[in-house]
Design a protein around this motif. Sequence first.
Motif, PDB file in Angstrom:
ATOM      1  N   SER A  49       0.858  -1.189  -0.061  1.00 41.48           N
ATOM      2  CA  SER A  49      -0.032  -0.024  -0.083  1.00 41.48           C
ATOM      3  C   SER A  49       0.956   1.207  -0.037  1.00 41.48           C
ATOM      4  CB  SER A  49      -0.886  -0.064   0.949  1.00 41.48           C
ATOM      5  OG  SER A  49      -0.301  -0.200   2.240  1.00 41.48           O
ATOM      6  N   THR A  50       2.032   1.164   0.344  1.00 47.44           N
ATOM      7  CA  THR A  50       2.936   2.306   0.288  1.00 47.44           C
ATOM      8  C   THR A  50       3.319   2.672  -0.933  1.00 47.44           C
ATOM      9  OG1 THR A  50       4.926   0.957   0.797  1.00 47.44           O
ATOM     10  CG2 THR A  50       3.953   1.824   2.736  1.00 47.44           C
ATOM     11  N   VAL A  51       3.415   1.790  -2.053  1.00 38.92           N
ATOM     12  CA  VAL A  51       3.573   2.281  -3.261  1.00 38.92           C
ATOM     13  C   VAL A  51       2.286   3.083  -3.888  1.00 38.92           C
ATOM     14  CG1 VAL A  51       3.748   1.163  -5.570  1.00 38.92           C
ATOM     15  CG2 VAL A  51       4.865   0.231  -3.754  1.00 38.92           C
ATOM     16  N   CYS A  52       1.102   3.005  -3.285  1.00 39.31           N
ATOM     17  CA  CYS A  52      -0.033   3.447  -3.712  1.00 39.31           C
ATOM     18  C   CYS A  52      -0.429   4.807  -2.798  1.00 39.31           C
ATOM     19  CB  CYS A  52      -1.344   2.367  -3.964  1.00 39.31           C
ATOM     20  SG  CYS A  52      -0.719   1.039  -4.764  1.00 39.31           S
ATOM     21  N   LEU A  53       0.309   5.199  -2.165  1.00 34.74           N
ATOM     22  CA  LEU A  53      -0.183   6.594  -1.315  1.00 34.74           C
ATOM     23  C   LEU A  53      -0.519   7.692  -2.205  1.00 34.74           C
ATOM     24  CD1 LEU A  53       2.888   6.707   1.509  1.00 34.74           C
ATOM     25  CD2 LEU A  53       0.566   5.916   1.665  1.00 34.74           C
ATOM     26  N   LYS A  54       0.035   7.829  -3.299  1.00 35.16           N
ATOM     27  CA  LYS A  54      -0.826   8.953  -3.998  1.00 35.16           C
ATOM     28  C   LYS A  54      -2.244   8.771  -4.704  1.00 35.16           C
ATOM     29  CE  LYS A  54       1.432   7.187  -8.614  1.00 35.16           C
ATOM     30  NZ  LYS A  54       0.688   6.105  -8.385  1.00 35.16           N
ATOM     31  N   ASP A  55      -2.642   7.318  -4.554  1.00 36.84           N
ATOM     32  CA  ASP A  55      -3.844   6.979  -4.963  1.00 36.84           C
ATOM     33  C   ASP A  55      -4.954   6.799  -3.783  1.00 36.84           C
ATOM     34  OD1 ASP A  55      -3.608   6.447  -7.878  1.00 36.84           O
ATOM     35  OD2 ASP A  55      -2.030   4.779  -7.351  1.00 36.84           O
ATOM     36  N   ARG A  56      -4.491   7.318  -2.805  1.00 41.67           N
ATOM     37  CA  ARG A  56      -5.435   7.220  -1.627  1.00 41.67           C
ATOM     38  C   ARG A  56      -6.704   8.063  -1.784  1.00 41.67           C
ATOM     39  NH1 ARG A  56      -2.355   7.925   3.712  1.00 41.67           N
ATOM     40  NH2 ARG A  56      -1.502   9.915   2.668  1.00 41.67           N
ATOM     41  N   LYS A  57      -7.756   7.630  -1.327  1.00 38.44           N
ATOM     42  CA  LYS A  57      -8.858   8.459  -1.305  1.00 38.44           C
ATOM     43  C   LYS A  57      -9.949   8.222  -0.106  1.00 38.44           C
ATOM     44  CE  LYS A  57     -12.906   9.220  -4.512  1.00 38.44           C
ATOM     45  NZ  LYS A  57     -12.955  10.803  -4.922  1.00 38.44           N
ATOM     46  N   ASP A  58     -10.671   9.330   0.185  1.00 38.69           N
ATOM     47  CA  ASP A  58     -11.588   9.065   1.455  1.00 38.69           C
ATOM     48  C   ASP A  58     -12.884   8.841   0.731  1.00 38.69           C
ATOM     49  OD1 ASP A  58     -13.215   9.116   3.398  1.00 38.69           O
ATOM     50  OD2 ASP A  58     -13.069  11.139   3.864  1.00 38.69           O
ATOM     51  N   PHE A  59     -13.500   7.683   0.818  1.00 33.31           N
ATOM     52  CA  PHE A  59     -14.680   7.255   0.159  1.00 33.31           C
ATOM     53  C   PHE A  59     -15.823   7.603   0.822  1.00 33.31           C
ATOM     54  CE2 PHE A  59     -11.468   4.545  -1.863  1.00 33.31           C
ATOM     55  CZ  PHE A  59     -11.901   4.658  -3.000  1.00 33.31           C
ATOM     56  N   ARG A  60     -15.621   8.174   2.227  1.00 32.89           N
ATOM     57  CA  ARG A  60     -16.721   8.612   2.806  1.00 32.89           C
ATOM     58  C   ARG A  60     -17.795   7.585   3.287  1.00 32.89           C
ATOM     59  NH1 ARG A  60     -16.061  13.730   3.569  1.00 32.89           N
ATOM     60  NH2 ARG A  60     -14.899  15.273   1.777  1.00 32.89           N
TER      61      ARG A  60
END
Length: 195
Positions: A49-60
Amino acid sequence: MALLPSLLTALVVISYGPGGALGCDLPHSHILVSRKNFVLLGQMRRISSTVCLKDRKDFRFPQDMADGRQFPEAQAASVLHEMLQQIFSLFHTERSSAAWNTTLLDELCTGLLRQLEDLDTCLEQEMGEEESALGTVRPTLALKRYFRGIHLYLKEKKYSDCAWEIVRMEIMRSFSSSANLQERLGMKDGDLESP
């Protein structure tokens, strides 16, 4: 690995179990399927998941819905059924089969389908069709909006490996967020045994 107990607990919320608040008795195998589904979700991780930090999103995730205090237990069961149905639909697509190990994905979808069938039986026993349809509109709409956001995110990210990893982690978090609903339905953390 520290998340395992709370996430497993939350996953079993969805499946209820002996002593749960629903008026029907789910088979013991239902709990085992829930545990296996949780393990499968964990095993599906393909990238860090550290590779994907830029893709994080709050889906609420609709936290107020997870609390479950605003509707009766049978309607809470309908909300959990909707959640399982949406997760099944998310992972039972052509695009998801390209992202995950197909053996693990098939096992997960089979397990989710089995849980849905068990819950269908319970819901038929608990409430009539009219009550079911009228009583769960608002919470199920919130869930549908939440999952629609996940689908749109995947599409926007062109179903990339990172996008799928972010979604996999979000699904695991949404199970965990359902802990209050679990208590509302009468299943306590102490009722569970480690897998």
